[in-house]
Design an enzyme around this catalytic site. Structure first.
Site, PDB file in Angstrom:
ATOM      1  N   ASP A 111       0.836  -1.191   0.000  1.00 16.13           N
ATOM      2  CA  ASP A 111       0.000   0.000   0.000  1.00 16.13           C
ATOM      3  C   ASP A 111       0.879   1.252   0.000  1.00 16.13           C
ATOM      4  O   ASP A 111       2.010   1.217   0.518  1.00 16.13           O
ATOM      5  CB  ASP A 111      -0.885   0.031   1.249  1.00 16.13           C
ATOM      6  CG  ASP A 111      -1.952  -1.058   1.242  1.00 16.13           C
ATOM      7  OD1 ASP A 111      -2.331  -1.497   0.140  1.00 16.13           O
ATOM      8  OD2 ASP A 111      -2.395  -1.458   2.333  1.00 16.13           O
ATOM      9  N   TYR A 171       5.806  -9.150   8.133  1.00 15.82           N
ATOM     10  CA  TYR A 171       5.344  -7.778   8.329  1.00 15.82           C
ATOM     11  C   TYR A 171       5.421  -7.409   9.814  1.00 15.82           C
ATOM     12  O   TYR A 171       5.075  -8.207  10.682  1.00 15.82           O
ATOM     13  CB  TYR A 171       3.887  -7.624   7.896  1.00 15.82           C
ATOM     14  CG  TYR A 171       3.625  -7.932   6.448  1.00 15.82           C
ATOM     15  CD1 TYR A 171       3.710  -6.933   5.482  1.00 15.82           C
ATOM     16  CD2 TYR A 171       3.284  -9.219   6.038  1.00 15.82           C
ATOM     17  CE1 TYR A 171       3.451  -7.206   4.144  1.00 15.82           C
ATOM     18  CE2 TYR A 171       3.029  -9.505   4.703  1.00 15.82           C
ATOM     19  CZ  TYR A 171       3.121  -8.489   3.763  1.00 15.82           C
ATOM     20  OH  TYR A 171       2.879  -8.777   2.440  1.00 15.82           O
ATOM     21  N   ASP A 225      -7.020   1.390   7.716  1.00 17.88           N
ATOM     22  CA  ASP A 225      -5.727   1.935   8.129  1.00 17.88           C
ATOM     23  C   ASP A 225      -5.912   3.406   8.494  1.00 17.88           C
ATOM     24  O   ASP A 225      -7.027   3.947   8.445  1.00 17.88           O
ATOM     25  CB  ASP A 225      -4.645   1.736   7.061  1.00 17.88           C
ATOM     26  CG  ASP A 225      -4.931   2.484   5.764  1.00 17.88           C
ATOM     27  OD1 ASP A 225      -5.831   3.348   5.738  1.00 17.88           O
ATOM     28  OD2 ASP A 225      -4.244   2.201   4.765  1.00 17.88           O
ATOM     29  N   ARG A 268      -4.145  -5.138   6.865  1.00 14.25           N
ATOM     30  CA  ARG A 268      -5.266  -4.287   7.276  1.00 14.25           C
ATOM     31  C   ARG A 268      -6.468  -5.122   7.725  1.00 14.25           C
ATOM     32  O   ARG A 268      -7.185  -4.753   8.655  1.00 14.25           O
ATOM     33  CB  ARG A 268      -5.662  -3.345   6.139  1.00 14.25           C
ATOM     34  CG  ARG A 268      -4.653  -2.213   5.914  1.00 14.25           C
ATOM     35  CD  ARG A 268      -5.084  -1.320   4.765  1.00 14.25           C
ATOM     36  NE  ARG A 268      -4.962  -1.979   3.476  1.00 14.25           N
ATOM     37  CZ  ARG A 268      -5.833  -1.849   2.476  1.00 14.25           C
ATOM     38  NH1 ARG A 268      -6.918  -1.105   2.642  1.00 14.25           N
ATOM     39  NH2 ARG A 268      -5.645  -2.460   1.324  1.00 14.25           N
TER      40      ARG A 268
END
Length: 303
Positions: free
Chosen positions: A46, A74, A88, A180
């Site tokens: 993103d 992550y 987010d 997310r």
């Protein structure tokens, strides 16, 4: 149609993507810097996310699916107490809660997000809905009933609790994972709501963020021999597949898309593998007992 501009150059470039730029724009910059004819990437980040973005040039683009399928790590923070339109911090807050779980409650809730899980993508995602991207429909105000998708979560660990509103987590997962969605669903499971505050991809398959170039370095080194010192062989994209060695005659046959003789160790009949000859990848295909039946053939003669 005219000839596509650019050089026949093949390999991988690891970028440590900053926040605020799209993955597509990073690929475009790398392609320009190398004057490459063809480029792609292995797994979108993103715009607000940072970390490793592996860019493939030339023939290395044929190995993108193998990196996309690889595990990725992550590190991210979840802001508790609010749900947003985008799941987010970029989105608009649509619901809030005063409830705050304890660390023990968070640790317990994480157990349900490990292993084989089903995950619904965010409304603002690249998932296609009747031929259109979900994020385009979401921008127009549509609320979609997106289907859940399977995801393998290797690990999901509690890292820190900076304050009562924030929890830091680390996840290793397979292809198609949305951090997310993890933040959104964890917040719902805890009854307090949640969204991603920040997100960083530390590694993807064989590629590490700390080994990546910054975009400033790409600009500074663009179109110079020094930049090419950072080009990794396309074989990096095949790190998760077993290697077999082609004979001289087998390499010729494989290069023309035909089954070719190979020498293999510890490779199962029917297993996907890649064939090398004199240290370079020739093809990827199925090992059929003494032969590789190619699915993808690499042409690096002009690289």
């Amino acid at each position: 149609m005219g000839r596509k501009k650019g050089r026949d150059i093949s390999g991988w470039v690891v970028i440590d993507k900053p926040a605020g730029v799209t993955s597509t724009s990073v690929v475009g910059k790398v392609r320009w810097a190398f004057d490459a004819k063809k480029a792609g990437h292995a797994g979108t980040l993103d715009p607000a996310a940072t970390g490793v973005l592996a860019v493939a040039l030339g023939e290395a683009t044929k190995t993108v699916p193998y990196v996309t399928d690889a595990l990725k790590s992550y590190r991210f923070q979840v802001r508790l107490g609010a749900a947003t339109t985008t799941d987010d911090a970029e989105g608009k807050v649509i619901e809030t809660s005063e409830l705050r779980p304890t660390d023990v409650e968070i640790e317990e809730a994480l157990k349900a997000f490990r292993g084989d899980i089903e995950q619904v993508p965010p409304q603002f995602s690249a998932v296609k809905v009747e031929g259109e991207r979900a994020y385009d429909l979401a921008r127009e105000g549509e609320v979609m009933d997106l289907a859940a998708r399977p995801l393998w979560v290797e690990s999901l660990d509690f890292v820190a609790r900076p304050d009562r509103d924030t929890v830091e987590l680390e996840m290793v997962c397979g292809k198609g994972g949305y951090v997310r969605s993890i933040a959104r669903d964890l917040g719902r499971a805890l009854g307090c709501l949640g969204h991603v505050l920040w997100l960083r991809r530390d590694w993807a398959g064989p590629f590490r963020a700390e080994e990546g170039l910054s975009l400033d370095e790409i600009d500074r080194l663009a179109r110079t021999p020094e930049l090419e010192n950072h080009l990794l062989p396309l074989e990096y994209g095949l790190a998760d597949l077993p290697e077999v060695r082609a004979t001289a005659e087998g390499a010729v046959r494989l290069s023309h898309g035909n089954p070719g003789q190979v020498i293999a160790r510890d490779v199962e009949f029917g297993e996907e593998a890649w064939a090398s000859f004199e240290g370079r990848a020739v093809a990827v295909g199925r090992y059929m007992g003494g032969e590789l039946h190619p699915a993808r053939v690499f042409n690096t003669a002009g690289s």
